[in-house]
Design a protein around this motif. Structure first.
Motif, PDB file in Angstrom:
ATOM      1  N   THR A  19       0.829  -1.203   0.000  1.00 60.02           N
ATOM      2  CA  THR A  19       0.000   0.000   0.000  1.00 60.02           C
ATOM      3  C   THR A  19       0.864   1.255   0.000  1.00 60.02           C
ATOM      4  N   ASP A  20       1.956   1.244   0.775  1.00 58.10           N
ATOM      5  CA  ASP A  20       2.876   2.386   0.792  1.00 58.10           C
ATOM      6  C   ASP A  20       3.535   2.582  -0.574  1.00 58.10           C
ATOM      7  N   LEU A  21       3.934   1.477  -1.220  1.00 54.22           N
ATOM      8  CA  LEU A  21       4.530   1.575  -2.554  1.00 54.22           C
ATOM      9  C   LEU A  21       3.545   2.176  -3.547  1.00 54.22           C
ATOM     10  N   ARG A  22       2.276   1.768  -3.456  1.00 50.90           N
ATOM     11  CA  ARG A  22       1.253   2.267  -4.376  1.00 50.90           C
ATOM     12  C   ARG A  22       1.022   3.764  -4.163  1.00 50.90           C
ATOM     13  N   ASP A  23       0.937   4.182  -2.903  1.00 51.27           N
ATOM     14  CA  ASP A  23       0.640   5.580  -2.596  1.00 51.27           C
ATOM     15  C   ASP A  23       1.822   6.521  -2.879  1.00 51.27           C
ATOM     16  N   LYS A  24       3.038   6.100  -2.523  1.00 53.81           N
ATOM     17  CA  LYS A  24       4.194   6.988  -2.626  1.00 53.81           C
ATOM     18  C   LYS A  24       4.891   6.939  -3.982  1.00 53.81           C
ATOM     19  N   TYR A  25       5.003   5.754  -4.573  1.00 59.62           N
ATOM     20  CA  TYR A  25       5.851   5.588  -5.754  1.00 59.62           C
ATOM     21  C   TYR A  25       5.114   5.102  -6.998  1.00 59.62           C
ATOM     22  N   ILE A  82       6.700  -6.516  -8.458  1.00 60.64           N
ATOM     23  CA  ILE A  82       6.451  -5.118  -8.154  1.00 60.64           C
ATOM     24  C   ILE A  82       6.495  -4.379  -9.488  1.00 60.64           C
ATOM     25  N   VAL A  83       5.351  -3.834  -9.886  1.00 61.08           N
ATOM     26  CA  VAL A  83       5.185  -3.232 -11.207  1.00 61.08           C
ATOM     27  C   VAL A  83       5.151  -1.711 -11.060  1.00 61.08           C
ATOM     28  N   SER A  84       6.069  -1.026 -11.748  1.00 58.78           N
ATOM     29  CA  SER A  84       6.089   0.441 -11.767  1.00 58.78           C
ATOM     30  C   SER A  84       5.236   0.919 -12.938  1.00 58.78           C
ATOM     31  N   LEU A  85       4.372   1.891 -12.660  1.00 60.02           N
ATOM     32  CA  LEU A  85       3.478   2.415 -13.685  1.00 60.02           C
ATOM     33  C   LEU A  85       3.942   3.784 -14.160  1.00 60.02           C
ATOM     34  N   LYS A  86       3.562   4.130 -15.393  1.00 58.47           N
ATOM     35  CA  LYS A  86       3.871   5.439 -15.955  1.00 58.47           C
ATOM     36  C   LYS A  86       3.182   6.511 -15.120  1.00 58.47           C
ATOM     37  N   GLU A  87       3.826   7.651 -14.991  1.00 59.00           N
ATOM     38  CA  GLU A  87       3.253   8.740 -14.204  1.00 59.00           C
ATOM     39  C   GLU A  87       1.896   9.132 -14.774  1.00 59.00           C
ATOM     40  N   GLY A  88       0.914   9.205 -13.914  1.00 59.39           N
ATOM     41  CA  GLY A  88      -0.455   9.524 -14.332  1.00 59.39           C
ATOM     42  C   GLY A  88      -1.345   8.304 -14.432  1.00 59.39           C
ATOM     43  N   ASP A  89      -0.770   7.118 -14.671  1.00 57.19           N
ATOM     44  CA  ASP A  89      -1.553   5.885 -14.696  1.00 57.19           C
ATOM     45  C   ASP A  89      -1.750   5.388 -13.275  1.00 57.19           C
ATOM     46  N   LYS A  90      -2.856   4.707 -13.044  1.00 57.82           N
ATOM     47  CA  LYS A  90      -3.188   4.261 -11.704  1.00 57.82           C
ATOM     48  C   LYS A  90      -3.996   2.971 -11.782  1.00 57.82           C
ATOM     49  N   ILE A  91      -3.758   2.068 -10.847  1.00 57.91           N
ATOM     50  CA  ILE A  91      -4.580   0.868 -10.681  1.00 57.91           C
ATOM     51  C   ILE A  91      -5.165   0.941  -9.285  1.00 57.91           C
ATOM     52  N   GLU A  92      -6.466   1.038  -9.197  1.00 65.20           N
ATOM     53  CA  GLU A  92      -7.136   1.059  -7.895  1.00 65.20           C
ATOM     54  C   GLU A  92      -7.776  -0.305  -7.678  1.00 65.20           C
ATOM     55  N   ILE A  93      -7.129  -1.129  -6.884  1.00 68.99           N
ATOM     56  CA  ILE A  93      -7.655  -2.460  -6.605  1.00 68.99           C
ATOM     57  C   ILE A  93      -8.811  -2.344  -5.617  1.00 68.99           C
ATOM     58  N   PHE A  94      -8.576  -1.644  -4.527  1.00 64.05           N
ATOM     59  CA  PHE A  94      -9.640  -1.316  -3.582  1.00 64.05           C
ATOM     60  C   PHE A  94      -9.577   0.178  -3.356  1.00 64.05           C
ATOM     61  N   GLU A  95     -10.634   0.854  -3.681  1.00 63.23           N
ATOM     62  CA  GLU A  95     -10.667   2.299  -3.509  1.00 63.23           C
ATOM     63  C   GLU A  95     -10.585   2.640  -2.034  1.00 63.23           C
ATOM     64  N   ARG A  96      -9.796   3.629  -1.691  1.00 61.63           N
ATOM     65  CA  ARG A  96      -9.686   4.073  -0.308  1.00 61.63           C
ATOM     66  C   ARG A  96     -10.809   5.075  -0.031  1.00 61.63           C
ATOM     67  N   VAL A  97     -11.547   4.824   1.029  1.00 62.64           N
ATOM     68  CA  VAL A  97     -12.633   5.729   1.419  1.00 62.64           C
ATOM     69  C   VAL A  97     -12.061   6.762   2.359  1.00 62.64           C
ATOM     70  N   SER A  98     -12.197   8.038   2.021  1.00 64.42           N
ATOM     71  CA  SER A  98     -11.619   9.103   2.851  1.00 64.42           C
ATOM     72  C   SER A  98     -12.564   9.518   3.944  1.00 64.42           C
TER      73      SER A  98
END
Length: 98
Positions: A19-25, A82-98
């Motif tokens: 989760t930290d890798l997804r959010d930060k990098y 561990i898959v690095s994505l292009k800047e701007g692309d995103k994979i939301e497996i489970f959406e975080r509820v704020s």
């Protein structure tokens, strides 16, 4: 190895570190087939999630000894990517509820 992309990607890894890798990098972690290579993982993620992959790191998690009382056994090993994505692309497996 078969060419079905869903055979290559087994499951997303939803750990605290992932989760930290997804959010930060902008990196996403998956459990993948044990015979899959970086090219197959990259192609599968691009086709399934419609994103651009820039880098793939593969790690073999070895099996570990486990015990439950007197009985002992082994926790099975697996392969993760561990898959690095292009800047701007995103994979939301489970959406975080704020």
């Amino acid at each position: 190895m078969s060419t079905n992309h869903f055979d290559v990607i087994r499951a997303p890894l939803l750990t605290e570190k992932a989760t930290d890798l997804r959010d930060k990098y902008n990196k996403v972690c998956f459990e993948v087939a044990t015979r899959a290579n970086k090219k197959q993982v990259s192609d599968a993620v691009e086709k399934i999630f419609n994103v651009k992959v820039t880098d793939v790191k593969i790690i073999n998690a070895k099996e570990k000894p486990k015990r439950l009382g007197k009985s002992s056994g082994m926790k099975s090993g697996y392969k993760k990517a561990i898959v690095s994505l292009k800047e701007g692309d995103k994979i939301e497996i489970f959406e975080r509820v704020s």
